[in-house]
Every structure is written in C-alpha cells, then in structure tokens.
Motif scaffolding. Sequence first.
Motif, PDB file in Angstrom:
ATOM      1  N   ASP A  46       0.909  -1.157   0.276  1.00 41.13           N
ATOM      2  CA  ASP A  46       0.153   0.268  -0.090  1.00 41.13           C
ATOM      3  C   ASP A  46       1.003   1.324   0.102  1.00 41.13           C
ATOM      4  OD1 ASP A  46      -1.899   1.946   0.511  1.00 41.13           O
ATOM      5  OD2 ASP A  46      -2.267   1.419   2.234  1.00 41.13           O
ATOM      6  N   VAL A  47       0.762   1.934  -1.036  1.00 41.70           N
ATOM      7  CA  VAL A  47       1.806   3.315  -1.002  1.00 41.70           C
ATOM      8  C   VAL A  47       0.807   4.426  -1.364  1.00 41.70           C
ATOM      9  CG1 VAL A  47       3.848   2.073  -1.877  1.00 41.70           C
ATOM     10  CG2 VAL A  47       2.151   2.738  -3.483  1.00 41.70           C
ATOM     11  N   SER A  48      -0.589   4.367  -0.946  1.00 42.19           N
ATOM     12  CA  SER A  48      -1.254   5.291  -1.080  1.00 42.19           C
ATOM     13  C   SER A  48      -0.946   6.620  -0.138  1.00 42.19           C
ATOM     14  CB  SER A  48      -2.865   4.776  -0.357  1.00 42.19           C
ATOM     15  OG  SER A  48      -3.230   3.966  -0.965  1.00 42.19           O
ATOM     16  N   HIS A  49      -0.066   6.698   0.878  1.00 45.74           N
ATOM     17  CA  HIS A  49       0.553   7.759   1.310  1.00 45.74           C
ATOM     18  C   HIS A  49       1.247   8.779   0.674  1.00 45.74           C
ATOM     19  CE1 HIS A  49       3.746   5.025   1.383  1.00 45.74           C
ATOM     20  NE2 HIS A  49       4.753   5.843   1.909  1.00 45.74           N
ATOM     21  N   MET A  50       1.809   8.303  -0.570  1.00 47.41           N
ATOM     22  CA  MET A  50       2.341   9.034  -1.589  1.00 47.41           C
ATOM     23  C   MET A  50       1.553  10.239  -1.990  1.00 47.41           C
ATOM     24  SD  MET A  50       5.561   7.671  -1.486  1.00 47.41           S
ATOM     25  CE  MET A  50       6.370   8.212  -3.110  1.00 47.41           C
ATOM     26  N   GLY A  51       2.307  11.252  -2.447  1.00 41.27           N
ATOM     27  CA  GLY A  51       1.353  12.326  -3.128  1.00 41.27           C
ATOM     28  C   GLY A  51       1.063  12.358  -4.584  1.00 41.27           C
ATOM     29  N   ASP A  52       0.011  13.094  -4.926  1.00 39.35           N
ATOM     30  CA  ASP A  52      -0.369  13.125  -6.518  1.00 39.35           C
ATOM     31  C   ASP A  52      -0.696  14.579  -6.927  1.00 39.35           C
ATOM     32  OD1 ASP A  52      -0.801  10.217  -7.296  1.00 39.35           O
ATOM     33  OD2 ASP A  52      -1.710  10.270  -5.298  1.00 39.35           O
ATOM     34  N   ILE A  53       0.203  15.378  -7.846  1.00 40.51           N
ATOM     35  CA  ILE A  53      -0.032  16.595  -8.126  1.00 40.51           C
ATOM     36  C   ILE A  53      -0.127  16.444  -9.722  1.00 40.51           C
ATOM     37  CG2 ILE A  53       0.746  18.631  -8.107  1.00 40.51           C
ATOM     38  CD1 ILE A  53       2.135  18.158  -5.272  1.00 40.51           C
ATOM     39  N   THR A  54      -1.244  17.307 -10.185  1.00 38.55           N
ATOM     40  CA  THR A  54      -1.187  17.501 -11.599  1.00 38.55           C
ATOM     41  C   THR A  54      -0.879  18.848 -12.001  1.00 38.55           C
ATOM     42  OG1 THR A  54      -3.707  18.262 -11.394  1.00 38.55           O
ATOM     43  CG2 THR A  54      -3.213  15.911 -11.644  1.00 38.55           C
ATOM     44  N   GLU A 134      -2.898  21.235  -9.293  1.00 36.67           N
ATOM     45  CA  GLU A 134      -3.866  20.758  -8.438  1.00 36.67           C
ATOM     46  C   GLU A 134      -3.250  19.457  -7.716  1.00 36.67           C
ATOM     47  OE1 GLU A 134      -8.662  19.341  -8.226  1.00 36.67           O
ATOM     48  OE2 GLU A 134      -7.494  19.491 -10.235  1.00 36.67           O
ATOM     49  N   ASN A 135      -3.421  19.577  -6.377  1.00 38.13           N
ATOM     50  CA  ASN A 135      -2.991  18.549  -5.377  1.00 38.13           C
ATOM     51  C   ASN A 135      -4.244  17.709  -5.338  1.00 38.13           C
ATOM     52  OD1 ASN A 135      -2.175  16.759  -3.603  1.00 38.13           O
ATOM     53  ND2 ASN A 135      -1.663  18.278  -1.904  1.00 38.13           N
ATOM     54  N   VAL A 136      -4.170  16.474  -5.963  1.00 40.60           N
ATOM     55  CA  VAL A 136      -5.416  15.464  -5.727  1.00 40.60           C
ATOM     56  C   VAL A 136      -4.952  14.210  -4.868  1.00 40.60           C
ATOM     57  CG1 VAL A 136      -6.302  16.177  -8.080  1.00 40.60           C
ATOM     58  CG2 VAL A 136      -4.555  14.187  -7.982  1.00 40.60           C
ATOM     59  N   SER A 137      -4.064  14.380  -3.944  1.00 44.27           N
ATOM     60  CA  SER A 137      -3.821  13.276  -3.116  1.00 44.27           C
ATOM     61  C   SER A 137      -4.757  12.628  -2.597  1.00 44.27           C
ATOM     62  CB  SER A 137      -2.590  13.671  -2.337  1.00 44.27           C
ATOM     63  OG  SER A 137      -1.571  14.406  -2.937  1.00 44.27           O
ATOM     64  N   SER A 138      -5.646  13.345  -1.990  1.00 44.24           N
ATOM     65  CA  SER A 138      -6.718  12.880  -0.882  1.00 44.24           C
ATOM     66  C   SER A 138      -7.608  12.051  -1.830  1.00 44.24           C
ATOM     67  CB  SER A 138      -7.269  13.984  -0.331  1.00 44.24           C
ATOM     68  OG  SER A 138      -8.227  14.820  -1.378  1.00 44.24           O
TER      69      SER A 138
END
Length: 359
Positions: A46-54, A134-138
Amino acid sequence: MKTVLYDEHVKLNAHFTDFNGWDMPLYYKSIIEEHMSVRKHAGIFDVSHMGDITVRGREAGKFLDHMFPTKVSSLNDGECIYTAFLNEKGQMIDDTIVYRMSSDSYFFVPNAGTTDKIYEWVTKNSKGFDVKIENVSSKISSIALQGPESESVISELGFSYPGYFKFTYVNGKYKNAITGKNDIIISGTGYTGEKGVEFIIPNEYAVELWRKLLSLVEKRSGLPCGLGSRDTLRMEKGMLLSGHDFNENRDPYEASISFIVNNDGDFIGKKSLEDRRKEDKQIFRGFILSDGIPRSGNSVKVNGKVVGTLTSGSISPVLNKGIALGYIDKEYSKEGTKVFVEIRGKDHEATVSRPKIVK
C-alpha cells in the motif's frame, strides 16, 4: 492519517508504524520473509500515502522544464521519468516521478512527507506560466505490485505490462482525479529494483483491487508487504530515501544520480548546481560490512580518520550481511575500497560498493 486500505491491513494483523503522520504497515509477519517474497515471487504494498499533483495548461511542458534539471517536455505521451526538485542552491528538495499524459497535461508523485511542501513550491514558481496546478492526493490510492512473477499476476487480472517507465490506462467505473476520466493507471515503476507496476487509482477501487492482488500473489507464494521490506529492498538497490539520504543538503552529482541532469535550458538552481559540481567532495556509495548492523549516522573511517557518514543502514536479506548507504570522500569511493564503520564505539570492517549493492 490512514489510507483507504487501513482496515484491510488490520485484518491481516499488520504491525503499524507512524510514517510522516501516516499509520502504515511496517510488516505483517516478517520483514525478511516479505523482502524475499518480492525478490523470488511477488509482493504487494500500500503506497497510498504518496502524493499526486497534476499540472495542466498550454505551458505545462515549458513550466516543468523550468522546475526540473531533466528535460521533461521531451517525454512522449505515456512515458514517465525519475527526477528531483532542486532549490536555488542546486540542492535536492525531493525526488519524484513525472508522468506525461499529453503535451499540456502531466502529473508527478512526491514523497509522503513532502507533498504539501512540494505543492507550495510548485505553485509559488508557477507565476508567469499558463498552467493550473492541483493537489489530488486525497482522492487517489496506489498499490505497488513488485517481483519477478508480477507480470503473470497482471496478466491474470486481464491487463498488460506497460513497459519500464511507461504507463497505460484501463477503463473503470470511477473517475480518476488525475485524468478526469474513469481510468485505472498502470505504471511500470516501483521502489524495489524488481520488475513490477504501480496501480494509481481512485480511492473507490482500492479495497477491491487490494483483495484481488492479495489472492493472486498468495497463489504464487507471495505476500503483502510493509514499509520495513520496502526499505530493505530499495536499500539493496541503492535507491535514495527522501529525508534520509538527502534533505536539501545534497545535489544530484553527490547523490550519484547525475543522469537526471540533462536539461540544457534554464531550470531552478542551474548555475548553483554547476558551481557545486566543481566543489563537491563527497559522493553517495554503498557499504557492505563484515559484521554488525549499520545505522544512519554511523561514521565511515579510513586509518582512524572520519571520511564519510551513513544515511541508511540495515541487514540485507539477500546477502545476509549488514549493508548501508551514505556519503564518502571521493578519494575513498572506488568500489572495493576497504573502510571501517563505527557502530557503538567499535569499528567494523566494510567494503565500498556502487549504490546498487545487490546486482
């Protein structure tokens, strides 16, 4: 903070640890068993703690070429690349993987502990560029499937391996905040040194996909894996850990990732990086110990003189020896050089290696 998969980890009797504010599985049964399942068969993380930014907009490629020492705009659609954010001094703030969806649409994955910091950094430096950030990490979860049998798992799911540092889309039921479509992103990337993929998915898919993957890897003598084995796996392969192996105190040349500096344009920290390169006295290397378990902060010595410092250390399950990563004066950095690592006041003989300790 908890990922969407937290309850699944509880069901598997995971031993948890705090990792940058996230309650994450450290291990389920055994770090060594989980490590070897990835080296020999397959494992899931589970690596869902990593961020995701577009980053979207007419000047998205131009903007990212300004942000990175890597020529990001030269990527083709469906390709991704490893690189790092530099500050004005040419030092690394964070490393990341950047994905190109189209000429005007990219996303990148910062580390868990730096996501907010990187979002602020990118936003601050976007002034004057026609882009939207946009920070879509959540809204995003991610599951890593790693190991030599990972491709057969992917195939049994009905998907195809996208290729090394390439990614594909599979149509799904839920909207992916990264693409704006009902997509599952399958990326040929990972943090273990083994063949594998990372699924970048809407949160709504996480539990369903985790359960399917768990069933398929267990059929192949694989295991669910925690952060403990993820750390030893990456350490054997010489992969940097943000906040440990660098923390705005090292540049790409010192960190032995000079290959990311291929941008002939004007990127942040360029002049300082060129100046630092001439002055850099140390370089990132691996260390294999004759005995003892090394840890971050241990000194590296030659003839009683301190010539380096460890930044990561553990036991290698493959070598069954203590291994470490860290920085050493260049004159002692040749592979095979004999040094000593001080552990609790006692010197232990060690051999310098390239950062990729396990070939």
